[in-house]
Structure formats: structure tokens, C-alpha cells
Write a protein that holds these residues in place. Structure first.
Motif, PDB file in Angstrom:
ATOM      1  N   LYS A 173     -83.580 -94.450  53.936  1.00 45.10           N
ATOM      2  CA  LYS A 173     -82.854 -93.520  54.785  1.00 45.10           C
ATOM      3  C   LYS A 173     -83.260 -92.079  54.474  1.00 45.10           C
ATOM      4  O   LYS A 173     -83.756 -91.778  53.393  1.00 45.10           O
ATOM      5  CB  LYS A 173     -81.344 -93.678  54.584  1.00 45.10           C
ATOM      6  CG  LYS A 173     -80.788 -95.019  55.027  1.00 45.10           C
ATOM      7  CD  LYS A 173     -79.282 -95.070  54.815  1.00 45.10           C
ATOM      8  CE  LYS A 173     -78.702 -96.408  55.273  1.00 45.10           C
ATOM      9  NZ  LYS A 173     -77.230 -96.463  55.072  1.00 45.10           N
ATOM     10  N   GLU A 174     -83.028 -91.215  55.432  1.00 43.12           N
ATOM     11  CA  GLU A 174     -83.323 -89.806  55.216  1.00 43.12           C
ATOM     12  C   GLU A 174     -82.383 -89.263  54.130  1.00 43.12           C
ATOM     13  O   GLU A 174     -81.159 -89.410  54.220  1.00 43.12           O
ATOM     14  CB  GLU A 174     -83.114 -89.020  56.507  1.00 43.12           C
ATOM     15  CG  GLU A 174     -83.600 -87.583  56.457  1.00 43.12           C
ATOM     16  CD  GLU A 174     -85.107 -87.462  56.311  1.00 43.12           C
ATOM     17  OE1 GLU A 174     -85.555 -86.400  55.824  1.00 43.12           O
ATOM     18  OE2 GLU A 174     -85.822 -88.421  56.670  1.00 43.12           O
ATOM     19  N   PRO A 175     -82.934 -88.646  53.062  1.00 44.52           N
ATOM     20  CA  PRO A 175     -82.068 -88.157  51.988  1.00 44.52           C
ATOM     21  C   PRO A 175     -81.206 -86.985  52.431  1.00 44.52           C
ATOM     22  O   PRO A 175     -81.574 -86.229  53.331  1.00 44.52           O
ATOM     23  CB  PRO A 175     -83.069 -87.730  50.901  1.00 44.52           C
ATOM     24  CG  PRO A 175     -84.343 -87.480  51.637  1.00 44.52           C
ATOM     25  CD  PRO A 175     -84.368 -88.437  52.779  1.00 44.52           C
ATOM     26  N   THR A 176     -80.064 -86.849  51.775  1.00 43.93           N
ATOM     27  CA  THR A 176     -79.121 -85.785  52.098  1.00 43.93           C
ATOM     28  C   THR A 176     -79.415 -84.554  51.259  1.00 43.93           C
ATOM     29  O   THR A 176     -79.595 -84.640  50.040  1.00 43.93           O
ATOM     30  CB  THR A 176     -77.682 -86.247  51.813  1.00 43.93           C
ATOM     31  OG1 THR A 176     -77.409 -87.430  52.582  1.00 43.93           O
ATOM     32  CG2 THR A 176     -76.682 -85.162  52.163  1.00 43.93           C
ATOM     33  N   GLU A 177     -79.474 -83.386  51.893  1.00 44.71           N
ATOM     34  CA  GLU A 177     -79.664 -82.143  51.160  1.00 44.71           C
ATOM     35  C   GLU A 177     -78.337 -81.722  50.540  1.00 44.71           C
ATOM     36  O   GLU A 177     -77.312 -81.636  51.213  1.00 44.71           O
ATOM     37  CB  GLU A 177     -80.193 -81.043  52.079  1.00 44.71           C
ATOM     38  CG  GLU A 177     -80.459 -79.733  51.349  1.00 44.71           C
ATOM     39  CD  GLU A 177     -81.103 -78.669  52.223  1.00 44.71           C
ATOM     40  OE1 GLU A 177     -80.834 -77.466  51.989  1.00 44.71           O
ATOM     41  OE2 GLU A 177     -81.878 -79.040  53.144  1.00 44.71           O
ATOM     42  N   LEU A 178     -78.351 -81.439  49.224  1.00 46.80           N
ATOM     43  CA  LEU A 178     -77.138 -81.081  48.498  1.00 46.80           C
ATOM     44  C   LEU A 178     -76.968 -79.577  48.345  1.00 46.80           C
ATOM     45  O   LEU A 178     -75.844 -79.092  48.163  1.00 46.80           O
ATOM     46  CB  LEU A 178     -77.152 -81.725  47.110  1.00 46.80           C
ATOM     47  CG  LEU A 178     -77.239 -83.257  47.066  1.00 46.80           C
ATOM     48  CD1 LEU A 178     -77.367 -83.735  45.629  1.00 46.80           C
ATOM     49  CD2 LEU A 178     -76.024 -83.883  47.745  1.00 46.80           C
ATOM     50  N   GLY A 179     -78.070 -78.853  48.367  1.00 50.47           N
ATOM     51  CA  GLY A 179     -77.998 -77.416  48.163  1.00 50.47           C
ATOM     52  C   GLY A 179     -79.326 -76.894  47.674  1.00 50.47           C
ATOM     53  O   GLY A 179     -80.288 -77.638  47.487  1.00 50.47           O
ATOM     54  N   SER A 180     -79.388 -75.591  47.457  1.00 50.33           N
ATOM     55  CA  SER A 180     -80.629 -74.976  46.989  1.00 50.33           C
ATOM     56  C   SER A 180     -80.297 -73.820  46.057  1.00 50.33           C
ATOM     57  O   SER A 180     -79.161 -73.365  45.976  1.00 50.33           O
ATOM     58  CB  SER A 180     -81.464 -74.496  48.177  1.00 50.33           C
ATOM     59  OG  SER A 180     -80.773 -73.498  48.911  1.00 50.33           O
ATOM     60  N   GLY A 181     -81.298 -73.362  45.358  1.00 50.19           N
ATOM     61  CA  GLY A 181     -81.125 -72.260  44.425  1.00 50.19           C
ATOM     62  C   GLY A 181     -81.006 -72.749  42.994  1.00 50.19           C
ATOM     63  O   GLY A 181     -80.827 -73.945  42.732  1.00 50.19           O
TER      64      GLY A 181
END
Length: 277
Positions: free
Chosen positions: A253-261
């Protein structure tokens, strides 16, 4: 096309520069085995280095296996026949397959580039240049936790998706590299059937927009990404994300983005590790 015989080549070590590089990377926990040095050392600032002058052409109709060292002499290698579609489809064959411990150096990969380079274990890509990235520039597939994949020097342009795809285990170290017009410089696999903990180190590189992210890693599998001395060009509004965290999976499945930085755990860098020029 007849296959070219691949013979290991010998190189004299330059002790002093080698020590300087190892000392400079000591903060990242690297050892001498992670870096191959053979006279291509250059000052910091990869963007100041011009792209190399191509010294001939080599059409590649079948994947070239490499064990030992393959020195391309800065000739342009490009796909023909089944490797010459120029598409972006997943599952294409690469131009080169590197066995565990192999070194690919002084190669210009032209267009069509197919799926670039596959590394099956620890490997070194030294002074390798991609003029127009196909599916991916290089994919790292080593399954050992101790595998070290080293990219030293070189550059890549026109990677609509990823430059480096990190599917395997171990460590990927990218040093003195330059990338321009790309999606992501490095992505640890977000939905491979077999997942691993992966370590990414990006040190002394130049990034030129447009681009989406420098590194994307899976926080839930314990991936880490360290960025040091990264120079970003053509991104005055800072749209390129230095490090993106994902919730990876092994189901496809397409992975979920949790955040950045930076967070000190998965994305390890501070504002001073990046400069915008």
C-alpha cells in the motif's frame, strides 16, 4: 551485443587523503571500508564541479554484471533494445548489476537509462553521472544489516521520481554528490514485501530545484537520516523538504506521510546543516 569482459583493476592508495576523508566522516560512525578513494578527492562544494566531458559511447543491450571494479573511462553508457524504451515503468532491468563488494566508477549513464544500477550487496558508486534518470538512478538491495552502500562524487539530473531507491538493509552514504530537477534524492522503500531498518547519511552535497524532498524514511522501522553540509540551490521559498517521515508497510500500500523536519530521532539535522544559495 557482445558482453564486455569485466576485469578487476588495481589502484594505488593515497594514504593522506584517505585519512582525511575517514576523519571527516568519523562523526557519522563510518569506517574506511565505507569509502573508496582513488585520486578523485575534491574540495567541498560539489556544485562547483563541472559535469565531466564524455569520452565515447557504449550501447548496452543486456544488463552488464560487475564484480570487482568496472571503470567506464567516462564513456556514456545507454540502453538499447529491451533496455532502450526510455520509459518510467516499474520493474525494468538495469544497465548494471553490482555483486557484493563491487565498484562502479567513472561512468556516464545517458538516455535511455533503463533502471540504472542495481547493487546486490555492499557496493561503491564513484564518479557516476546520470544525464537523464530513467526509472531510478540506482537501487540498493543488500539484505545484510552490515551492508554499506557508498555513493562518492557524481551527479544526477531529471529524476521525475527518485534518484536513489533503498530497498535493502544496512547503510547508504552519499557524499560530494549533486542532484538537479528531481522528486526525491533518497527514499527508503515504503512498501516492500520485506522491510529492514535503514541508515541514510547525506554529507557535502548540492541540491538544485525543482525537487520535492532530499530524504524520505520510515519512522516505524527505525530508519534514520543524517544531513550535514547540504547546499540547496534554486529554492528560495524552501519548498524542498529536507527529510520526510513515513509510516511504511509490507503490504504494497502507499505509505502514509507522518511529517517532516528534524526530530532528533528519525531526521537528524539542524537548520545550520543546510544552506540556501
Amino acid at each position: 551485443m557482445a558482453r564486455r569482459a569485466l576485469r578487476p583493476t588495481r589502484h594505488r592508495r593515497k594514504v593522506a587523503p584517505r585519512r582525511a576523508v575517514i576523519a571527516g566522516l568519523a562523526a557519522f560512525g563510518l569506517t574506511g571500508s565505507a569509502v573508496v578513494v582513488s585520486g578523485l578527492l575534491a574540495p567541498a562544494g560539489a556544485a562547483t564541479a563541472a559535469w565531466p566531458e564524455v569520452k565515447g559511447s557504449v550501447p548496452v543491450g543486456r544488463t552488464l554484471p560487475v564484480s570487482g571494479t568496472y571503470d567506464g573511462g567516462l564513456k556514456r553508457h545507454y540502453g538499447t533494445g529491451a533496455l532502450g524504451s526510455g520509459g518510467q515503468d516499474e520493474g525494468q532491468d538495469p544497465l548494471f548489476v553490482l555483486q557484493d563488494g563491487a565498484v562502479l566508477k567513472n561512468v556516464v549513464i545517458g538516455s535511455p537509462a533503463a533502471d540504472g544500477v542495481h547493487c546486490l550487496g555492499s557496493c561503491t558508486l564513484q564518479n557516476v553521472w546520470w544525464e537523464d534518470v530513467g526509472e531510478d538512478a540506482a537501487t540498493f538491495k543488500g539484505t545484510s544489516a552490515g551492508a554499506v552502500h557508498t555513493v562518492y562524487g557524481g551527479g544526477a539530473r531529471k529524476a521525475s521520481d527518485k534518484v536513489f531507491q533503498f530497498n535493502g538493509a544496512g547503510k547508504l552514504v552519499v557524499t560530494k554528490f549533486q542532484a538537479a530537477d528531481f522528486g526525491k534524492l533518497i527514499r527508503t522503500c515504503g512498501n516492500c514485501a520485506k522491510q529492514y531498518r535503514r541508515t541514510v547519511i547525506v554529507n557535502d552535497v548540492d541540491i538544485t530545484g525543482p525537487g520535492k524532498a532530499i530524504v524520505g524514511v520510515n519512522a516505524n522501522y527505525g530508519d534514520t537520516a543524517a544531513l550535514r553540509d547540504v547546499r540547496v540551490h534554486g529554492d528560495a521559498k524552501k519548498k524542498i523538504k529536507p527529510c520526510v517521515r513515513y509510516q511504511g508497510n509490507s503490504t504494497g500500500k502507499e505509505p502514509t506521510e507522518l511529517g517532516s523536519g528534524p526530530d532528533g530521532t528519525t531526521c537528524r539535522y539542524t537548520a545550520s546543516d543546510l544552506s540556501y544559495e
